[in-house]
Scaffold this active site. Structure first.
Site, PDB file in Angstrom:
ATOM      1  N   ASP A 186       0.824  -1.293   0.087  1.00 52.47           N
ATOM      2  CA  ASP A 186      -0.003  -0.008  -0.080  1.00 52.47           C
ATOM      3  C   ASP A 186       1.070   1.257   0.057  1.00 52.47           C
ATOM      4  O   ASP A 186       2.039   1.256   0.356  1.00 52.47           O
ATOM      5  CB  ASP A 186      -1.051  -0.052   1.414  1.00 52.47           C
ATOM      6  CG  ASP A 186      -0.325  -0.598   2.535  1.00 52.47           C
ATOM      7  OD1 ASP A 186       0.935  -0.568   2.533  1.00 52.47           O
ATOM      8  OD2 ASP A 186      -1.075  -0.825   3.569  1.00 52.47           O
TER       9      ASP A 186
ATOM     10  N   ASN B  89      -7.620  -3.416  13.804  1.00 49.97           N
ATOM     11  CA  ASN B  89      -9.074  -3.578  13.568  1.00 49.97           C
ATOM     12  C   ASN B  89      -9.137  -5.009  12.779  1.00 49.97           C
ATOM     13  O   ASN B  89      -9.898  -5.153  12.191  1.00 49.97           O
ATOM     14  CB  ASN B  89      -9.736  -2.475  13.013  1.00 49.97           C
ATOM     15  CG  ASN B  89      -9.113  -1.778  11.929  1.00 49.97           C
ATOM     16  OD1 ASN B  89      -8.154  -2.314  11.499  1.00 49.97           O
ATOM     17  ND2 ASN B  89      -9.520  -0.781  11.416  1.00 49.97           N
TER      18      ASN B  89
ATOM     19  N   HIS C  27      -7.060  -5.063  10.012  1.00 47.60           N
ATOM     20  CA  HIS C  27      -7.076  -4.861   8.493  1.00 47.60           C
ATOM     21  C   HIS C  27      -5.480  -5.393   8.016  1.00 47.60           C
ATOM     22  O   HIS C  27      -4.800  -5.513   8.855  1.00 47.60           O
ATOM     23  CB  HIS C  27      -6.938  -3.324   8.308  1.00 47.60           C
ATOM     24  CG  HIS C  27      -5.654  -2.365   8.770  1.00 47.60           C
ATOM     25  ND1 HIS C  27      -5.912  -1.334   9.858  1.00 47.60           N
ATOM     26  CD2 HIS C  27      -4.468  -2.348   8.606  1.00 47.60           C
ATOM     27  CE1 HIS C  27      -4.807  -0.906  10.075  1.00 47.60           C
ATOM     28  NE2 HIS C  27      -4.112  -1.315   9.280  1.00 47.60           N
TER      29      HIS C  27
ATOM     30  N   GLU D   4      -9.546  -2.323   4.910  1.00 51.13           N
ATOM     31  CA  GLU D   4     -10.220  -2.096   6.295  1.00 51.13           C
ATOM     32  C   GLU D   4     -11.559  -2.778   6.607  1.00 51.13           C
ATOM     33  O   GLU D   4     -11.855  -3.317   5.430  1.00 51.13           O
ATOM     34  CB  GLU D   4     -10.533  -0.420   6.461  1.00 51.13           C
ATOM     35  CG  GLU D   4      -9.509   0.673   6.455  1.00 51.13           C
ATOM     36  CD  GLU D   4      -8.915   0.546   7.782  1.00 51.13           C
ATOM     37  OE1 GLU D   4      -8.844  -0.431   8.608  1.00 51.13           O
ATOM     38  OE2 GLU D   4      -8.314   1.844   8.080  1.00 51.13           O
TER      39      GLU D   4
END
Ligand code: GLP
Length: 245
Positions: free
Chosen positions: A67, A136, A138, A143
């Protein structure tokens, strides 16, 4: 899914680096999928050390990163290109022309994502994908969502991710709100996946992601369906899994 328990971050980093080394030794012209964040830094340091000792050769390796922040140029010290350069690329004999990340400066999201998917295809896909794990769930910047995203796409970062990444910036306002990330389908297409995770703050998400239901609300949970995943985790990250492991 194979889970390797290590005593601490350093031990985790050495074991993960051993797995990456084996990949490079077995296939010198391999494609490594790489990750940023604090988790893989020790792994990169170990690889650099072994390179320095003459045990590793990166000259034929190609890399594709997961990313990049949308809007940050390579020279920005918070860009993921800059991170990769600092922690790995400029410290080993990798050819810069064979290191790829999404182009954060391409404002046309569709063009940036399409171009990156073409690059991944043109290098023949990923042999070994290194991953970290967000609080979380990811992976990359995939996400929690209602569906698993396939290819490279532009994401709005969640409030939790923005807060977690604020530590790298002067203030929360400076954290980019969007990023380009490889999709779940691309990550799942890697021949092998290696996930590194450490620390007690990740203990809940480790249990949820790897022992809970597979759901796009916990993106990493999809890894339960991959046929060759190795999770290298320290004792603290596995502390909520006693009784399951
Ligand atoms: C970041 C990155 C991820 C990384 C994750 C965890 O947002 N985009 O690739 O795995 O957060 O980071 P850390 O290892 O610092 O906890």
């Amino acid at each position: 899914m194979k889970i390797i328990k290590t005593t601490n971050y350093r031990d985790m980093s050495r074991k993960a680096a051993n797995i990456i080394s084996a990949q490079i030794i077995l296939k010198p012209a391999c494609v490594l999928g790489l990750a940023t964040g604090s988790s893989p830094i020790g792994t990169y340091d170990q690889l650099v050390e072994w390179y320095g000792k003459g045990d590793l050769d990166f000259s034929e390796v190609t890399t594709v990163n997961l990313d990049e922040y949308r809007g940050l140029p390579r020279e920005n010290s918070q860009s993921y290109y800059y991170f990769m350069n600092e922690h790995l690329f400029q410290r080993v004999n990798i050819e810069k022309s064979k290191t790829f990340l999404p182009d954060g400066t391409e404002q046309d999201s569709e063009a940036a994502c399409r171009k990156y998917d073409e690059i991944i295809k043109s290098v023949g896909g990923v042999d070994l994908q290194l991953l970290g794990l967000g609080h979380n769930g990811h992976i990359g910047f995939n996400e929690p969502a209602d569906a698993f995203a396939k290819g490279t796409h532009c994401v709005d970062l969640s409030e939790r991710t923005i807060q977690a990444n604020t530590r790298f910036f002067a203030s929360e306002d400076e954290v980019p709100r969007q990023a380009y990330t490889m999709g779940i389908q691309t990550i799942m297409a890697a021949h092998k996946i290696l996930l590194v995770v450490s620390g007690e703050d990740k203990a809940d998400i480790v249990r949820t992601a790897f022992f809970g239901p597979v759901t796009p609300q916990v993106p990493a949970s999809i890894l339960q369906f991959h046929q060759d995943v190795t999770v290298v985790a320290d004792e603290a990250a596995l502390s909520k899994c006693s009784g399951i492991l």
